[in-house]
Motif scaffolding. Structure first.
Motif, PDB file in Angstrom:
ATOM      1  N   ARG A 168       0.833  -1.193   0.000  1.00 29.68           N
ATOM      2  CA  ARG A 168       0.000   0.000   0.000  1.00 29.68           C
ATOM      3  C   ARG A 168       0.873   1.249   0.000  1.00 29.68           C
ATOM      4  O   ARG A 168       0.652   2.179  -0.768  1.00 29.68           O
ATOM      5  CB  ARG A 168      -0.899  -0.013   1.239  1.00 29.68           C
ATOM      6  CG  ARG A 168      -1.891   1.125   1.257  1.00 29.68           C
ATOM      7  CD  ARG A 168      -2.804   0.995   2.447  1.00 29.68           C
ATOM      8  NE  ARG A 168      -2.092   1.242   3.691  1.00 29.68           N
ATOM      9  CZ  ARG A 168      -2.497   0.815   4.889  1.00 29.68           C
ATOM     10  NH1 ARG A 168      -3.580   0.078   4.984  1.00 29.68           N
ATOM     11  NH2 ARG A 168      -1.812   1.099   5.964  1.00 29.68           N
ATOM     12  N   MET A 171       2.322   1.919  -3.307  1.00 28.41           N
ATOM     13  CA  MET A 171       1.342   2.530  -4.204  1.00 28.41           C
ATOM     14  C   MET A 171       1.254   4.029  -3.925  1.00 28.41           C
ATOM     15  O   MET A 171       1.215   4.848  -4.844  1.00 28.41           O
ATOM     16  CB  MET A 171      -0.008   1.858  -3.964  1.00 28.41           C
ATOM     17  CG  MET A 171      -1.140   2.401  -4.795  1.00 28.41           C
ATOM     18  SD  MET A 171      -2.590   1.328  -4.647  1.00 28.41           S
ATOM     19  CE  MET A 171      -3.476   2.093  -3.313  1.00 28.41           C
ATOM     20  N   HIS A 172       1.260   4.369  -2.643  1.00 30.42           N
ATOM     21  CA  HIS A 172       1.226   5.787  -2.279  1.00 30.42           C
ATOM     22  C   HIS A 172       2.478   6.503  -2.791  1.00 30.42           C
ATOM     23  O   HIS A 172       2.408   7.622  -3.293  1.00 30.42           O
ATOM     24  CB  HIS A 172       1.131   5.944  -0.758  1.00 30.42           C
ATOM     25  CG  HIS A 172      -0.162   5.445  -0.208  1.00 30.42           C
ATOM     26  ND1 HIS A 172      -0.429   5.371   1.136  1.00 30.42           N
ATOM     27  CD2 HIS A 172      -1.277   5.003  -0.829  1.00 30.42           C
ATOM     28  CE1 HIS A 172      -1.654   4.896   1.313  1.00 30.42           C
ATOM     29  NE2 HIS A 172      -2.179   4.669   0.138  1.00 30.42           N
ATOM     30  N   ARG A 174       4.275   5.776  -5.421  1.00 31.50           N
ATOM     31  CA  ARG A 174       4.173   6.013  -6.859  1.00 31.50           C
ATOM     32  C   ARG A 174       3.231   7.170  -7.150  1.00 31.50           C
ATOM     33  O   ARG A 174       3.483   8.005  -8.019  1.00 31.50           O
ATOM     34  CB  ARG A 174       3.687   4.742  -7.570  1.00 31.50           C
ATOM     35  CG  ARG A 174       4.783   3.719  -7.758  1.00 31.50           C
ATOM     36  CD  ARG A 174       4.268   2.476  -8.458  1.00 31.50           C
ATOM     37  NE  ARG A 174       3.444   1.664  -7.565  1.00 31.50           N
ATOM     38  CZ  ARG A 174       2.279   1.118  -7.915  1.00 31.50           C
ATOM     39  NH1 ARG A 174       1.792   1.306  -9.118  1.00 31.50           N
ATOM     40  NH2 ARG A 174       1.606   0.395  -7.056  1.00 31.50           N
ATOM     41  N   ALA A 175       2.135   7.226  -6.407  1.00 30.12           N
ATOM     42  CA  ALA A 175       1.165   8.305  -6.631  1.00 30.12           C
ATOM     43  C   ALA A 175       1.792   9.663  -6.341  1.00 30.12           C
ATOM     44  O   ALA A 175       1.627  10.610  -7.105  1.00 30.12           O
ATOM     45  CB  ALA A 175      -0.064   8.087  -5.758  1.00 30.12           C
ATOM     46  N   HIS A 178       4.173  10.541  -9.212  1.00 31.67           N
ATOM     47  CA  HIS A 178       3.558  10.835 -10.505  1.00 31.67           C
ATOM     48  C   HIS A 178       2.731  12.110 -10.450  1.00 31.67           C
ATOM     49  O   HIS A 178       2.698  12.891 -11.383  1.00 31.67           O
ATOM     50  CB  HIS A 178       2.637   9.685 -10.925  1.00 31.67           C
ATOM     51  CG  HIS A 178       3.351   8.516 -11.513  1.00 31.67           C
ATOM     52  ND1 HIS A 178       4.278   8.631 -12.514  1.00 31.67           N
ATOM     53  CD2 HIS A 178       3.274   7.192 -11.248  1.00 31.67           C
ATOM     54  CE1 HIS A 178       4.725   7.426 -12.851  1.00 31.67           C
ATOM     55  NE2 HIS A 178       4.139   6.538 -12.079  1.00 31.67           N
ATOM     56  N   ASP A 179       1.988  12.299  -9.377  1.00 30.16           N
ATOM     57  CA  ASP A 179       0.985  13.345  -9.357  1.00 30.16           C
ATOM     58  C   ASP A 179       0.716  13.784  -7.912  1.00 30.16           C
ATOM     59  O   ASP A 179      -0.243  13.344  -7.293  1.00 30.16           O
ATOM     60  CB  ASP A 179      -0.290  12.784 -10.004  1.00 30.16           C
ATOM     61  CG  ASP A 179      -1.324  13.856 -10.255  1.00 30.16           C
ATOM     62  OD1 ASP A 179      -1.201  14.949  -9.671  1.00 30.16           O
ATOM     63  OD2 ASP A 179      -2.263  13.600 -11.018  1.00 30.16           O
ATOM     64  N   SER A 182      -2.829  15.024  -6.927  1.00 29.48           N
ATOM     65  CA  SER A 182      -3.836  13.974  -6.768  1.00 29.48           C
ATOM     66  C   SER A 182      -3.602  13.200  -5.483  1.00 29.48           C
ATOM     67  O   SER A 182      -4.547  12.834  -4.781  1.00 29.48           O
ATOM     68  CB  SER A 182      -3.802  13.008  -7.949  1.00 29.48           C
ATOM     69  OG  SER A 182      -4.129  13.687  -9.127  1.00 29.48           O
ATOM     70  N   ALA A 183      -2.341  12.948  -5.188  1.00 35.02           N
ATOM     71  CA  ALA A 183      -2.011  12.222  -3.969  1.00 35.02           C
ATOM     72  C   ALA A 183      -2.457  13.033  -2.751  1.00 35.02           C
ATOM     73  O   ALA A 183      -3.018  12.488  -1.799  1.00 35.02           O
ATOM     74  CB  ALA A 183      -0.509  11.957  -3.906  1.00 35.02           C
ATOM     75  N   ASP A 184      -2.238  14.330  -2.816  1.00 31.50           N
ATOM     76  CA  ASP A 184      -2.651  15.222  -1.738  1.00 31.50           C
ATOM     77  C   ASP A 184      -4.157  15.153  -1.569  1.00 31.50           C
ATOM     78  O   ASP A 184      -4.691  15.008  -0.465  1.00 31.50           O
ATOM     79  CB  ASP A 184      -2.200  16.656  -2.069  1.00 31.50           C
ATOM     80  CG  ASP A 184      -2.361  17.613  -0.907  1.00 31.50           C
ATOM     81  OD1 ASP A 184      -2.657  17.140   0.210  1.00 31.50           O
ATOM     82  OD2 ASP A 184      -2.192  18.822  -1.105  1.00 31.50           O
ATOM     83  N   ALA A 185      -4.864  15.225  -2.701  1.00 30.38           N
ATOM     84  CA  ALA A 185      -6.328  15.182  -2.650  1.00 30.38           C
ATOM     85  C   ALA A 185      -6.818  13.855  -2.098  1.00 30.38           C
ATOM     86  O   ALA A 185      -7.901  13.774  -1.530  1.00 30.38           O
ATOM     87  CB  ALA A 185      -6.901  15.427  -4.044  1.00 30.38           C
ATOM     88  N   ALA A 186      -6.027  12.803  -2.262  1.00 27.02           N
ATOM     89  CA  ALA A 186      -6.418  11.494  -1.742  1.00 27.02           C
ATOM     90  C   ALA A 186      -6.027  11.356  -0.275  1.00 27.02           C
ATOM     91  O   ALA A 186      -6.209  10.309   0.326  1.00 27.02           O
ATOM     92  CB  ALA A 186      -5.769  10.388  -2.567  1.00 27.02           C
ATOM     93  N   GLY A 187      -5.459  12.406   0.283  1.00 26.93           N
ATOM     94  CA  GLY A 187      -5.147  12.395   1.701  1.00 26.93           C
ATOM     95  C   GLY A 187      -3.761  11.884   2.028  1.00 26.93           C
ATOM     96  O   GLY A 187      -3.471  11.597   3.186  1.00 26.93           O
ATOM     97  N   LEU A 188      -2.897  11.759   1.031  1.00 27.39           N
ATOM     98  CA  LEU A 188      -1.540  11.309   1.335  1.00 27.39           C
ATOM     99  C   LEU A 188      -0.684  12.500   1.732  1.00 27.39           C
ATOM    100  O   LEU A 188      -0.922  13.621   1.306  1.00 27.39           O
ATOM    101  CB  LEU A 188      -0.928  10.631   0.102  1.00 27.39           C
ATOM    102  CG  LEU A 188      -1.770   9.532  -0.508  1.00 27.39           C
ATOM    103  CD1 LEU A 188      -1.034   8.902  -1.675  1.00 27.39           C
ATOM    104  CD2 LEU A 188      -2.100   8.469   0.528  1.00 27.39           C
ATOM    105  N   ARG A 309       0.857  23.341  -2.612  1.00 29.56           N
ATOM    106  CA  ARG A 309      -0.571  23.122  -2.690  1.00 29.56           C
ATOM    107  C   ARG A 309      -1.325  24.318  -3.247  1.00 29.56           C
ATOM    108  O   ARG A 309      -2.211  24.183  -4.068  1.00 29.56           O
ATOM    109  CB  ARG A 309      -1.092  22.779  -1.297  1.00 29.56           C
ATOM    110  CG  ARG A 309      -2.560  22.487  -1.296  1.00 29.56           C
ATOM    111  CD  ARG A 309      -3.047  22.164   0.085  1.00 29.56           C
ATOM    112  NE  ARG A 309      -2.577  20.846   0.508  1.00 29.56           N
ATOM    113  CZ  ARG A 309      -2.648  20.436   1.770  1.00 29.56           C
ATOM    114  NH1 ARG A 309      -3.146  21.227   2.700  1.00 29.56           N
ATOM    115  NH2 ARG A 309      -2.227  19.250   2.110  1.00 29.56           N
TER     116      ARG A 309
END
Lengths: 312, 502
Positions: A168, A171-172, A174-175, A178-179, A182-188, A309
């Motif tokens: 997991r 995966m975070h 890589r996110a 790459h982006d 988007s990772a920030d928006a997904a809460g990472l 951000r």
């Protein structure tokens, strides 16, 4: 006896390639997070000098390696703070770090009485398995004759591959690379992930540097990495940010670098200066073909791009 | 029951400039609430605050009756507020399943691609939505990406879903599918905020509407109690109603631009990009080029402005053959160009306004002495253009990327028109602009025509072409299939020509 020559040159390829395997696998982690760590060469030098220092003082190469890893991780935090928090240009930071690492390691090496440069360490890493098994056909020299750091590097490569694609957190990672938006928006936590992987990359580069003094040369001298850190960075790209491919590439690099040694065994005589540039030529050629063949680029899309951000 | 979202006195300043002022906003559970306003009215800012991306300068927010002040998008998501941005927050290089489950704490630490796909399937079944989980996001159509984004947010337990201009990038069919999805979610009790500047969408899909203008709330009412006309007036303000541009009487003058049998063939194996195109633009005339996108309009504009070379045929500007002249000399001979892709070809977003207005004029005596720029002259000139063309939002020392779409377009027009071109080639000058900004651009074009400028207008908006052109030409497969005075044709007729029916 050509089989013997082949096997011996592969063994040399492994030991020559190991610092690159370690530093490169670490650089994969750093770059996967979107931070371009061009400072690997400098970080390796820090690992080399601190590892040697501790080992001459304690007579324990393991203690030396641990300190090399920690010191390099701390050193790489310069990159972390500048590139992640202060959003500095990563190319500039990386190149500056190489120069700084080189100078700092030379300074450390000139300290002490006698200075490190004139010390010789008796304590180095030795093969794990007894001499008797080294002569077993093929597997003996190829798999069983190595020191613990080589086995650690193999484990590290496998762990990196597994971590990046099968966990997991991977995966975070890589996110984030790459982006980051988007990772920030997904809460990472983009900055946290980047700091962590800059540190891991630094630690691995430190281990690579330590291996130079604690095994490969069993000695310390100025700028002893001689471009290995740069090679690691290049091979990361060549291996499209995959550690198993990096292992192959690093050993191929080791084999080509030690070609002079092989050719000597075969009784040929080619100017060593010419041989020294061969690995770079090969790297360029392979890179052209690899990048042409890659269907879906693995390159972190946000590599070397700071993330802010509220940028509009 | 407590409202889903309630804001009181919400304000946000950017660089000392107020973009949102004292906004009171209420969202009920189970409704689709349209947030209507022109570009730059503050819709996106309000939503970004709700979604935790920006922090309000002043004001308070409640979520389901409890104080709510998310310090990050993550915190907003944890609280149950998720936003579908215009630029999707999806990692293109990763699969649908990975994206849906990204950041989800329930995903096991160790995982396989197939295990991940199974989990994603489960999530999609639960919400009645479907995108093949093993596909890479980069390979999806835009509508599918949007669905994936919605699934991702629902999987995170989002109860308030915010969509920022969701239909801007969708085909009409995809838009219908989206509205069906949203209605379904609202029926399940979700609160849905729909940001838009399209009046038709509000009427078609929303229950309630809040109208913002210049950062302030100007209305909040049920969609049933209002008409499209009312909403347009609220959104734009009383001062500028759409369609109010005065049609100045004008006379048509000499031939400015003449194309004679122009062809462009880049590959002998396929049909020519341009096939034997002849047309004339006179001074004081707007010639509108209609056609389905991809039938040679872009090539025609490029060949006239010099971005592309002709294979055969001649292009004359005021009688002089310019077919083989450089872009620079065409500009000097009086040609202005508003490119279709204004962000990449028209402006340098990272530079300030002074640098942008200088493009094309950088060699003029007025602005340079040898290799040196006369900065104060440039600055004064930029200020004059800002005033004359009413470009808003310019901040000294900041790049023009902070401007809204309508203001960027005004900036390009200002730059091109300030050179007093004899001929203006305008490609899609109103695309992506809201009603008010588009109308302002059309008014500007008509004014220039009144001053004797010849205008070649390319537009995918048929009503626009017919509305302001004197002459309409229709392109189909690289050829001009019809050329008539605008007063003699209607939409249906032109539509048939565009489809290749003669």
């Amino acid at each position: 006896m050509n089989d013997w020559v082949l096997i011996q040159s592969l063994v040399v390829a492994v030991s020559t390639g190991t610092p690159v395997v370690l530093a490169g696998s670490g650089a994969i982690l750093t770059q996967r997070s979107g931070v371009l760590d061009l400072g690997v060469e400098g970080t390796m030098l820090i690992g080399a000098v601190t590892g040697f220092w501790v080992t001459t003082a304690t007579d324990s190469p393991f203690a030396g390696l641990v300190v090399a890893v920690l010191a390099a991780a701390v050193f790489s935090m310069i990159q972390g703070v500048l590139a992640v928090s202060l959003r500095a240009n990563q190319v500039v930071v990386g190149v500056a770090l190489v120069i700084f690492g080189s100078g700092l390691s030379s300074f450390i090496g000139s300290q002490g009485d006698p200075p490190l440069a004139r010390r010789f360490s008796g304590a180095i890493f030795t093969p794990v398995y007894p001499e008797s098994v080294h002569d077993w056909p093929a597997v003996g020299p190829l798999l069983l004759s190595h020191d613990p750091v080589v086995y650690m590097s193999w484990a590290f490569v496998a762990v990196v591959q597994w971590y990046v694609f099968r966990t997991r957190t991977g995966m975070h990672l890589r996110a984030v690379g790459h982006d980051p938006a988007s990772a920030d928006a997904a809460g990472l936590r983009v900055s946290g992930m980047r700091y962590l992987h800059v540190a891991l990359g630094g630690a691995a580069a430190g281990a690579g540097g330590g291996y130079l003094t604690l095994r490969l040369f069993s000695d310390w001298f100025d700028d002893m990495t001689a471009g290995m850190g740069w090679i690691a960075v290049i091979l990361v790209i060549l291996a499209s940010w995959r550690s198993l491919r990096l292992l192959v590439a690093a050993y191929a690099f080791g084999a080509i670098s030690s070609l002079g040694f092989t050719l000597q065994l075969l009784g040929w005589n080619i100017p060593t200066e010419l041989l020294a540039i061969l690995p770079f030529l090969v790297v360029y050629l392979v890179m052209v073909f690899v990048s042409a063949a890659e269907r879906r680029s693995q390159m972190p899309a946000a590599l070397a791009e700071p993330y802010f951000r509220e940028s509009r | 029951m407590e409202p889903a979202v309630r804001t009181r006195g919400l304000s946000k300043d950017f660089f000392g400039q107020s973009v949102l002022e004292d906004v009171d906003f209420d969202l009920r559970w189970g409704e689709i609430h349209a947030l209507l306003g022109e570009n730059g009215a503050g819709k996106s800012t309000l939503c970004s605050i709700l979604a935790g991306l920006y922090h309000p300068t002043r004001g308070e927010m409640m979520l389901a009756g409890a104080p709510y002040s998310p310090h990050s998008p993550h915190a907003a998501l944890e609280a149950g507020v998720g936003m579908v941005y215009q630029h999707f927050r999806l990692v293109e290089q990763m699969t649908v399943a990975e994206n849906i489950l990204l950041g989800n704490p329930d995903v096991p630490v160790r995982m396989t691609a197939s295990g991940l796909a199974d989990r994603a399937r489960e999530v999609m079944d639960r919400h009645g939505l479907w995108i093949e989980p093993t596909r890479y996001v980069a390979d999806l159509a835009v509508g599918e990406k949007q669905q994936a984004e919605i699934i991702r947010l629902l999987n995170r337990g989002v109860k308030v879903l915010i969509l920022d201009e969701p239909t801007a990038v969708l085909t009409p069919r995809e838009a219908e599918a989206l509205f069906a999805t949203l209605r379904n979610l609202a029926d399940q009790g979700q609160g849905v905020i729909l940001v838009t500047h399209k009046l038709r969408e509000v009427q078609q899909s929303a229950d309630t509407v809040t109208v913002l203008r210049s950062g302030k709330k100007v209305a909040h009412q049920g969609v049933e109690d209002t008409t499209t006309h009312d909403l347009a007036r609220l959104m734009i303000g009383d001062d500028l109603a759409p369609g109010s541009g005065v049609d100045a009487s004008h006379t048509t003058g000499d031939k400015l631009l003449e194309l004679h049998s122009v062809s462009v063939v880049s590959d002998a194996a396929t049909r020519p990009e341009l096939d034997d195109v002849s047309l004339t633009v006179r001074a004081g005339q707007i010639v509108g080029v209609a056609g389905v996108s991809g039938n040679g309009q872009r090539e025609l504009a490029e060949v006239i402005t010099g971005l592309r070379t002709t294979t055969s045929g001649t292009i004359r500007l005021r009688g002089e053959d310019i077919s083989s002249q450089t872009i620079g000399s065409r500009i000097n001979k009086g040609m202005g160009f508003v490119p279709e892709d204004r962000l990449t070809r028209g402006l340098v977003l990272g530079l300030e306004i002074e640098d942008n207005v200088l493009l094309r004029s950088q060699r003029d005596r007025e602005f340079s002495i040898g290799p040196f720029l006369r900065l104060s002259a440039i600055r004064q000139w930029a200020r004059r253009l800002i005033d004359r063309f009413d470009i808003r939002g310019v901040r000294k020392g900041l790049p023009i990327s902070v401007l809204s779409g309508g203001n960027l377009q005004r900036l390009i027009l200002a730059r091109e028109l300030s050179r007093q071109p004899a001929l203006l080639v305008a490609s899609e000058p109103t695309r992506g602009l809201d009603v008010g900004a588009a109308e302002a651009v059309r008014t500007t074009l008509k004014t220039e025509r009144g001053r004797g400028v010849g205008i070649l207008l390319f537009s995918g908006d048929l009503e626009e072409v017919l509305g302001i052109s004197d002459e309409v030409v229709v392109m189909y497969e690289g050829r001009i299939v019809a050329s008539r005075p605008a007063s003699e044709v209607d939409v249906a007729q032109v539509g048939r020509w565009m489809a290749g029916v003669t």
